[in-house]
Design a protein around this motif. Structure first.
Motif, PDB file in Angstrom:
ATOM      1  N   THR A  47     -25.273 -66.029  38.673  1.00 45.26           N
ATOM      2  CA  THR A  47     -25.983 -66.979  39.532  1.00 45.26           C
ATOM      3  C   THR A  47     -25.138 -68.154  39.979  1.00 45.26           C
ATOM      4  OG1 THR A  47     -26.681 -68.160  37.576  1.00 45.26           O
ATOM      5  CG2 THR A  47     -28.199 -66.530  38.467  1.00 45.26           C
ATOM      6  N   ARG A  48     -24.126 -68.487  39.188  1.00 42.51           N
ATOM      7  CA  ARG A  48     -23.385 -69.714  39.463  1.00 42.51           C
ATOM      8  C   ARG A  48     -24.341 -70.881  39.661  1.00 42.51           C
ATOM      9  NH1 ARG A  48     -17.706 -68.625  42.254  1.00 42.51           N
ATOM     10  NH2 ARG A  48     -17.063 -67.190  40.648  1.00 42.51           N
ATOM     11  N   GLY A  49     -25.371 -70.900  38.855  1.00 43.16           N
ATOM     12  CA  GLY A  49     -26.259 -72.050  38.869  1.00 43.16           C
ATOM     13  C   GLY A  49     -27.393 -71.999  39.867  1.00 43.16           C
ATOM     14  N   SER A  50     -27.289 -71.148  40.894  1.00 40.39           N
ATOM     15  CA  SER A  50     -28.384 -71.109  41.862  1.00 40.39           C
ATOM     16  C   SER A  50     -28.980 -69.715  41.939  1.00 40.39           C
ATOM     17  CB  SER A  50     -27.891 -71.534  43.243  1.00 40.39           C
ATOM     18  OG  SER A  50     -27.145 -70.498  43.828  1.00 40.39           O
ATOM     19  N   LEU A  51     -30.225 -69.616  41.522  1.00 39.47           N
ATOM     20  CA  LEU A  51     -30.899 -68.323  41.552  1.00 39.47           C
ATOM     21  C   LEU A  51     -31.307 -67.957  42.966  1.00 39.47           C
ATOM     22  CD1 LEU A  51     -33.496 -67.689  38.722  1.00 39.47           C
ATOM     23  CD2 LEU A  51     -31.922 -66.079  39.773  1.00 39.47           C
ATOM     24  N   GLY A  52     -31.670 -68.964  43.724  1.00 35.23           N
ATOM     25  CA  GLY A  52     -32.262 -68.752  45.048  1.00 35.23           C
ATOM     26  C   GLY A  52     -31.511 -67.779  45.922  1.00 35.23           C
ATOM     27  N   GLY A  53     -30.195 -67.986  46.036  1.00 38.56           N
ATOM     28  CA  GLY A  53     -29.445 -67.182  46.981  1.00 38.56           C
ATOM     29  C   GLY A  53     -28.945 -65.854  46.446  1.00 38.56           C
ATOM     30  N   LEU A  54     -29.281 -65.537  45.202  1.00 36.25           N
ATOM     31  CA  LEU A  54     -28.675 -64.364  44.576  1.00 36.25           C
ATOM     32  C   LEU A  54     -29.080 -63.049  45.243  1.00 36.25           C
ATOM     33  CD1 LEU A  54     -26.724 -63.575  42.357  1.00 36.25           C
ATOM     34  CD2 LEU A  54     -28.634 -63.410  40.775  1.00 36.25           C
ATOM     35  N   SER A  55     -30.343 -62.962  45.597  1.00 36.35           N
ATOM     36  CA  SER A  55     -30.819 -61.738  46.236  1.00 36.35           C
ATOM     37  C   SER A  55     -30.133 -61.527  47.589  1.00 36.35           C
ATOM     38  CB  SER A  55     -32.337 -61.818  46.411  1.00 36.35           C
ATOM     39  OG  SER A  55     -32.776 -60.751  47.177  1.00 36.35           O
ATOM     40  N   LYS A  56     -30.009 -62.611  48.344  1.00 33.98           N
ATOM     41  CA  LYS A  56     -29.343 -62.545  49.658  1.00 33.98           C
ATOM     42  C   LYS A  56     -27.870 -62.177  49.501  1.00 33.98           C
ATOM     43  CE  LYS A  56     -28.445 -64.139  54.040  1.00 33.98           C
ATOM     44  NZ  LYS A  56     -27.080 -63.653  54.210  1.00 33.98           N
ATOM     45  N   LYS A  57     -27.243 -62.792  48.494  1.00 34.35           N
ATOM     46  CA  LYS A  57     -25.829 -62.501  48.269  1.00 34.35           C
ATOM     47  C   LYS A  57     -25.625 -61.063  47.807  1.00 34.35           C
ATOM     48  CE  LYS A  57     -24.323 -67.189  47.505  1.00 34.35           C
ATOM     49  NZ  LYS A  57     -23.911 -68.207  46.538  1.00 34.35           N
ATOM     50  N   THR A  58     -26.538 -60.583  46.963  1.00 29.47           N
ATOM     51  CA  THR A  58     -26.465 -59.183  46.544  1.00 29.47           C
ATOM     52  C   THR A  58     -26.565 -58.281  47.774  1.00 29.47           C
ATOM     53  OG1 THR A  58     -27.563 -59.756  44.466  1.00 29.47           O
ATOM     54  CG2 THR A  58     -27.519 -57.431  45.060  1.00 29.47           C
ATOM     55  N   ALA A  59     -27.502 -58.600  48.648  1.00 29.78           N
ATOM     56  CA  ALA A  59     -27.684 -57.796  49.866  1.00 29.78           C
ATOM     57  C   ALA A  59     -26.406 -57.786  50.696  1.00 29.78           C
ATOM     58  CB  ALA A  59     -28.856 -58.341  50.685  1.00 29.78           C
ATOM     59  N   ASP A  60     -25.751 -58.927  50.789  1.00 29.33           N
ATOM     60  CA  ASP A  60     -24.509 -59.006  51.569  1.00 29.33           C
ATOM     61  C   ASP A  60     -23.379 -58.208  50.914  1.00 29.33           C
ATOM     62  OD1 ASP A  60     -25.716 -60.485  53.505  1.00 29.33           O
ATOM     63  OD2 ASP A  60     -24.865 -62.409  52.918  1.00 29.33           O
ATOM     64  N   VAL A  61     -23.291 -58.270  49.590  1.00 24.59           N
ATOM     65  CA  VAL A  61     -22.254 -57.511  48.891  1.00 24.59           C
ATOM     66  C   VAL A  61     -22.493 -56.002  49.083  1.00 24.59           C
ATOM     67  CG1 VAL A  61     -21.259 -56.969  46.626  1.00 24.59           C
ATOM     68  CG2 VAL A  61     -21.754 -59.339  47.232  1.00 24.59           C
ATOM     69  N   VAL A  62     -23.763 -55.607  49.023  1.00 28.85           N
ATOM     70  CA  VAL A  62     -24.105 -54.201  49.277  1.00 28.85           C
ATOM     71  C   VAL A  62     -23.646 -53.804  50.682  1.00 28.85           C
ATOM     72  CG1 VAL A  62     -26.029 -52.593  49.657  1.00 28.85           C
ATOM     73  CG2 VAL A  62     -26.045 -54.103  47.658  1.00 28.85           C
ATOM     74  N   LYS A  63     -23.869 -54.674  51.635  1.00 31.50           N
ATOM     75  CA  LYS A  63     -23.461 -54.384  53.025  1.00 31.50           C
ATOM     76  C   LYS A  63     -21.942 -54.259  53.140  1.00 31.50           C
ATOM     77  CE  LYS A  63     -27.405 -56.266  55.539  1.00 31.50           C
ATOM     78  NZ  LYS A  63     -28.115 -57.210  54.660  1.00 31.50           N
ATOM     79  N   LEU A  64     -21.229 -55.103  52.429  1.00 30.72           N
ATOM     80  CA  LEU A  64     -19.766 -55.026  52.464  1.00 30.72           C
ATOM     81  C   LEU A  64     -19.293 -53.676  51.936  1.00 30.72           C
ATOM     82  CD1 LEU A  64     -18.836 -58.626  51.240  1.00 30.72           C
ATOM     83  CD2 LEU A  64     -18.258 -57.647  53.466  1.00 30.72           C
ATOM     84  N   MET A  65     -19.910 -53.234  50.835  1.00 36.89           N
ATOM     85  CA  MET A  65     -19.513 -51.941  50.252  1.00 36.89           C
ATOM     86  C   MET A  65     -19.908 -50.790  51.169  1.00 36.89           C
ATOM     87  SD  MET A  65     -20.221 -52.380  46.212  1.00 36.89           S
ATOM     88  CE  MET A  65     -19.281 -53.519  45.199  1.00 36.89           C
ATOM     89  N   ASP A  66     -21.038 -50.934  51.803  1.00 32.20           N
ATOM     90  CA  ASP A  66     -21.529 -49.957  52.773  1.00 32.20           C
ATOM     91  C   ASP A  66     -20.533 -49.837  53.938  1.00 32.20           C
ATOM     92  OD1 ASP A  66     -22.988 -48.499  54.599  1.00 32.20           O
ATOM     93  OD2 ASP A  66     -24.746 -49.805  54.602  1.00 32.20           O
ATOM     94  N   ALA A  67     -20.161 -50.976  54.489  1.00 36.08           N
ATOM     95  CA  ALA A  67     -19.219 -50.987  55.618  1.00 36.08           C
ATOM     96  C   ALA A  67     -17.846 -50.460  55.198  1.00 36.08           C
ATOM     97  CB  ALA A  67     -19.080 -52.399  56.176  1.00 36.08           C
ATOM     98  N   PHE A  68     -17.512 -50.657  53.958  1.00 34.54           N
ATOM     99  CA  PHE A  68     -16.232 -50.187  53.413  1.00 34.54           C
ATOM    100  C   PHE A  68     -16.181 -48.657  53.385  1.00 34.54           C
ATOM    101  CE2 PHE A  68     -13.415 -49.273  49.720  1.00 34.54           C
ATOM    102  CZ  PHE A  68     -12.272 -49.939  50.148  1.00 34.54           C
ATOM    103  N   GLY A  69     -17.362 -48.042  53.413  1.00 35.19           N
ATOM    104  CA  GLY A  69     -17.416 -46.588  53.474  1.00 35.19           C
ATOM    105  C   GLY A  69     -17.963 -45.921  52.230  1.00 35.19           C
ATOM    106  N   MET A  70     -18.609 -46.707  51.367  1.00 34.45           N
ATOM    107  CA  MET A  70     -19.215 -46.106  50.177  1.00 34.45           C
ATOM    108  C   MET A  70     -20.411 -45.247  50.599  1.00 34.45           C
ATOM    109  SD  MET A  70     -17.228 -46.977  47.969  1.00 34.45           S
ATOM    110  CE  MET A  70     -16.209 -48.185  47.115  1.00 34.45           C
ATOM    111  N   ASP A  71     -20.529 -44.083  49.975  1.00 35.96           N
ATOM    112  CA  ASP A  71     -21.672 -43.210  50.271  1.00 35.96           C
ATOM    113  C   ASP A  71     -22.910 -43.696  49.547  1.00 35.96           C
ATOM    114  OD1 ASP A  71     -20.172 -41.042  51.694  1.00 35.96           O
ATOM    115  OD2 ASP A  71     -19.137 -40.991  49.756  1.00 35.96           O
ATOM    116  N   LEU A  72     -22.656 -44.265  48.364  1.00 36.52           N
ATOM    117  CA  LEU A  72     -23.745 -44.717  47.515  1.00 36.52           C
ATOM    118  C   LEU A  72     -23.396 -46.096  46.988  1.00 36.52           C
ATOM    119  CD1 LEU A  72     -26.324 -44.019  45.717  1.00 36.52           C
ATOM    120  CD2 LEU A  72     -24.704 -43.151  44.028  1.00 36.52           C
TER     121      LEU A  72
END
Ligand SMILES: Nc1nc2c(ncn2[C@@H]2O[C@H](COP(=O)(O)OP(=O)(O)OP(=O)(O)O)[C@@H](O)[C@H]2O)c(=O)[nH]1
Ligand SMILES: [Mg+2]
Length: 313
Positions: A113-138
């Motif tokens: 969390t680095r101290g802030s819970l609020g943005g964690l879900s959004k940040k997780t979503a963005d990290v998922v998108k980065l991996m998706d764009a990188f070419g991960m199948d799953l």
């Protein structure tokens, strides 16, 4: 920008740097997300959640190995809303996937969390998108299930696997926290322990109580992750769920809803930021507060005036 080009060309270092940029909200984060967005939407997203120590990481490790045999490329985001650590810090302790970290078809990242819970879900979503764009199948999101923040995090997934363990006394552990409603597939892990039948019955009963008319009845699979037992059947159930999502049109519907939720959340955040910077901090607002406090004005009129003025700009 070079970083984006390298990311798209498959540089793992560029992926790691992009994730760090998003996580820390560096200035280039939005440019990265904008640039990669058209390349997203291809990966299948699997959420794995459950009580602390339920065996999520052990299970993830086995599930990943299964998909690697099929030649798939896999991203793993391990999210711990209770931990202030991220990056590599908790990898050793909490992710039992050490041999996977060396596999070039796997990319693992942990997030706290680095101290802030609020943005964690959004940040997780963005990290998922980065991996998706990188070419991960799953892309797998592993998160500890204790409350609403985890529910929000796994809402980023297409399929959600809920991992439960028998014999934890007052069973139905995570279910109270609303985890049950989000389960598409259930695993009773540590099936080498007593109490599997009891837990199975309890989950079935909870599922019976679900009044929604669903075409998909979440299957319950027993696994012993540490011995790789039952994992093939579990993977089969996960695949079946994804096929169901695709065939029924539910995948498109869920993703459309997610896009909508993401947009609403982003708009809300911008408005809140604007209101804070331009309204709450202003002298005019101090006077408004005083006026309401002395009853020379009422709160409804003030809110109306503030909104009218803000939205015009
Ligand atoms: N007996 C038994 N132990 C298991 C099984 N699966 C995992 N374990 C053990 O349970 C412990 C916790 O496993 P993890 O995979 O780290 O659990 P986790 O849910 O990822 O834990 P957190 O991420 O800390 O919430 C480890 O010691 C595993 O070896 C199982 O099926 N049977
Ligand atoms: Mg874990």
């Amino acid at each position: 920008m070079d970083l984006i080009k390298e990311l798209i060309e498959g540089s793992r270092l560029a992926l790691a740097r992009s994730i760090t940029a998003v996580e820390n909200e560096y200035d280039n984060a939005i440019d990265i997300m904008k640039a990669i967005y058209p390349r997203t939407g291809k990966a299948r997203i699997l959420g794995i959640t459950g009580a602390p120590g339920a065996g999520k990481s052990t299970l993830t490790d086995k599930v990943v190995k299964h998909y690697l045999e099929q030649g798939k490329r896999i991203g793993i985001v391990a999210v711990d809303p209770t931990s202030p650590f991220s990056g590599g810090a908790i990898l050793g302790d909490r992710i039992r996937m050490n041999d996977l970290t060396l596999n070039e078809n796997v990319f693992i990242r942990s997030m706290g969390t680095r101290g802030s819970l609020g943005g964690l879900s959004k940040k997780t979503a963005d990290v998922v998108k980065l991996m998706d764009a990188f070419g991960m199948d799953l892309v797998i999101i592993e998160t500890v299930g204790v409350g609403q923040s985890e529910v929000d995090i796994v809402k980023n997934a297409d399929t959600t696997l809920v991992v439960l363990v028998p014999g934890l006394g007052d069973d139905i552990q995570a279910i109270k926290a609303g985890i049950l409603e989000i389960g598409d597939v259930f695993a009773i892990n540590k099936a080498d322990r007593d109490g599997c039948d009891k837990l199975n019955v309890e989950i079935e009963m909870m599922l019976d109580l679900d009044s929604r008319e669903l075409d998909w009845r979440p299957p319950i699979k027993r696994t012993i992750a540490s011995k790789d037992e039952g994992v093939d059947e579990l993977v089969e159930a996960l695949d079946e769920h994804f096929e169901y999502l695709e065939d029924s049109g539910e995948l498109a519907a869920r993703r459309a809803e997610r896009t909508r939720d993401e947009l609403v959340a982003m708009i809300n955040e911008q408005i809140m930021r604007y209101v804070h910077e331009h309204v709450v901090e202003s002298d005019a607002f101090k006077q408004d507060v005083a006026a309401v406090n002395t009853r020379t004005n009422d709160p409804y009129s003030v809110v109306n005036a503030v909104l009218e003025k803000s939205l015009k700009r």
